[in-house]
Design a protein around this motif. Structure first.
Motif, PDB file in Angstrom:
ATOM      1  N   ILE A 297       7.036   9.526  88.587  1.00 42.60           N
ATOM      2  CA  ILE A 297       7.940   8.695  88.314  1.00 42.60           C
ATOM      3  C   ILE A 297       7.220   7.745  86.986  1.00 42.60           C
ATOM      4  N   GLY A 298       6.269   7.270  87.281  1.00 42.96           N
ATOM      5  CA  GLY A 298       5.253   6.680  86.254  1.00 42.96           C
ATOM      6  C   GLY A 298       5.181   7.533  84.981  1.00 42.96           C
ATOM      7  N   PHE A 299       4.612   8.846  85.226  1.00 43.65           N
ATOM      8  CA  PHE A 299       4.543   9.465  83.983  1.00 43.65           C
ATOM      9  C   PHE A 299       5.799   9.835  83.302  1.00 43.65           C
ATOM     10  N   LEU A 300       6.862   9.992  83.935  1.00 42.19           N
ATOM     11  CA  LEU A 300       8.329  10.558  83.347  1.00 42.19           C
ATOM     12  C   LEU A 300       8.879   9.073  82.542  1.00 42.19           C
ATOM     13  N   LEU A 301       8.556   7.988  83.158  1.00 40.39           N
ATOM     14  CA  LEU A 301       9.260   6.854  82.433  1.00 40.39           C
ATOM     15  C   LEU A 301       8.384   6.595  80.987  1.00 40.39           C
ATOM     16  N   SER A 302       7.065   6.886  81.301  1.00 37.68           N
ATOM     17  CA  SER A 302       6.145   6.520  80.129  1.00 37.68           C
ATOM     18  C   SER A 302       6.637   7.310  79.011  1.00 37.68           C
ATOM     19  N   VAL A 303       6.637   8.666  79.258  1.00 33.25           N
ATOM     20  CA  VAL A 303       6.680   9.499  78.266  1.00 33.25           C
ATOM     21  C   VAL A 303       8.407   9.561  77.453  1.00 33.25           C
ATOM     22  N   SER A 304       9.051   9.286  78.256  1.00 32.04           N
ATOM     23  CA  SER A 304      10.527   9.166  77.982  1.00 32.04           C
ATOM     24  C   SER A 304      10.926   7.979  77.372  1.00 32.04           C
ATOM     25  N   ALA A 305      10.033   6.702  77.595  1.00 32.67           N
ATOM     26  CA  ALA A 305      10.284   5.551  76.747  1.00 32.67           C
ATOM     27  C   ALA A 305       9.474   5.535  75.622  1.00 32.67           C
ATOM     28  N   SER A 306       8.469   6.162  75.542  1.00 34.86           N
ATOM     29  CA  SER A 306       7.552   6.317  74.206  1.00 34.86           C
ATOM     30  C   SER A 306       8.467   7.176  73.268  1.00 34.86           C
ATOM     31  N   CYS A 307       8.941   8.152  73.698  1.00 35.05           N
ATOM     32  CA  CYS A 307       9.938   9.333  73.176  1.00 35.05           C
ATOM     33  C   CYS A 307      11.040   8.406  72.498  1.00 35.05           C
ATOM     34  N   GLY A 308      11.579   7.646  73.130  1.00 31.90           N
ATOM     35  CA  GLY A 308      12.702   6.677  72.607  1.00 31.90           C
ATOM     36  C   GLY A 308      12.296   5.899  71.388  1.00 31.90           C
ATOM     37  N   LEU A 309      11.060   5.370  71.657  1.00 34.12           N
ATOM     38  CA  LEU A 309      10.681   4.242  70.623  1.00 34.12           C
ATOM     39  C   LEU A 309      10.316   5.233  69.405  1.00 34.12           C
ATOM     40  N   ILE A 310       9.681   6.412  69.276  1.00 34.65           N
ATOM     41  CA  ILE A 310       9.139   6.915  68.467  1.00 34.65           C
ATOM     42  C   ILE A 310      10.614   7.660  67.579  1.00 34.65           C
ATOM     43  N   LEU A 311      11.535   7.924  68.273  1.00 31.65           N
ATOM     44  CA  LEU A 311      12.670   8.809  67.843  1.00 31.65           C
ATOM     45  C   LEU A 311      13.856   7.629  67.105  1.00 31.65           C
TER      46      LEU A 311
END
Length: 283
Positions: A218-232
């Motif tokens: 869950i930590g990996f999924l939240l980290s990647v998804s949150a970063s993706c949201g910030l970038i996009l």
């Protein structure tokens, strides 16, 4: 005593690392189950707390000719940092620094955790890519002010990244941020530019290659998804906010900064919302 260092069990010569202020319980099984039944009453009388071994947290590290591993070196650095925090800061401030900077939340008092939870800021206590980026940016800024050449700056940053990932304990968010920052440093060393989205998915691919089960973390999924949201989402959101005439005025500029901070939270939440809903069953 809050001294950190290495625990040494005198009776067996077994060495293990301990965090400052950590409570250690050593349990020794004596003989087989039949023998334990015969001596159980005597053991409980002699050791009412169930502790059958003696452990001591020493202020110092004893190598005894053993090979120094990378994890052991990182543990030594973390123990040294904790000792410095406790020596030069008040106890509450030292515990907070250890939790926020070193990722060890076991030293935080229940009252501190409760207060952060009540104000909805518990995520600040978890070392994340935000903490990592602040530290790396601060290091690079300090090296620039000291007049350190560019290649030496980013080489020092690479060394710091590797050590910090080891000190924190390879949490998914820190590893992801560390790999992305490594790509930035390497690109600067060869005078190239990086793409944030490419760096993000490259970091995720490396983590999944090394640990395939990371896709279920869950930590990996939240980290990647949150970063993706910030970038996009952050660039177009900020561009739209800055186009509003009111935010260009003297009174509107401070409000513009507040709106941009809210946009950061919004962008991260939008992409993590499906994961939060599927894992925790609530929004």
């Amino acid at each position: 005593k809050r001294q950190g260092g290495k625990i040494r069990v005198q009776s067996t010569g077994f060495d293990a690392y301990a965090n400052a202020g950590e409570r250690i319980t050593c349990t020794v099984v004596l003989g087989c189950e039949e023998q334990m039944e015969d001596y159980q009453d005597n053991l409980l009388y002699a050791f009412p707390d169930g502790i059958y071994a003696y452990a001591e947290v020493r202020d110092g590290i004893e190598r005894q000719g053993k090979t120094v591993s990378f994890s052991g070196m990182c543990d030594d650095i973390a123990a040294w940092c904790k000792q410095r925090f406790y020596r030069y800061l008040p106890e509450d401030a030292a515990e907070l620094c250890i939790g926020v900077l070193l990722g060890d939340k076991t030293v935080l008092s229940p009252e501190v955790r409760r207060d952060f939870r009540r104000v909805g800021a518990s995520h600040i206590l978890a070392v994340s890519g935000m903490h990592f980026s602040i530290l790396i940016s601060g290091l690079l800024f300090a090296l620039v002010k000291m007049g350190v050449p560019m290649k030496l700056r980013y080489t020092a940053a690479l060394v710091f990244i590797v050590l910090y990932i080891g000190i924190i304990g390879f949490s998914p968010s820190v590893v992801r941020a560390g790999i992305m920052w490594m790509l930035v440093c390497i690109a600067r060393l060869i005078y190239e530019q990086t793409d944030a989205l490419t760096s993000l998915f490259f970091a995720a691919a490396i983590m999944c290659f090394v640990t395939p089960y990371a896709v279920f973390d869950i930590g990996f999924l939240l980290s990647v998804s949150a970063s993706c949201g910030l970038i996009l989402l952050i660039p177009p959101l900020n561009k739209k906010v800055r186009r509003i005439p009111f935010f260009r005025t003297t009174y509107g500029k401070p409000l513009c900064s507040i709106v941009e901070l809210i946009a950061v939270t919004f962008a991260a939440s939008i992409f993590t919302m499906p994961i939060t809903l599927s894992v925790f069953g609530e929004l």
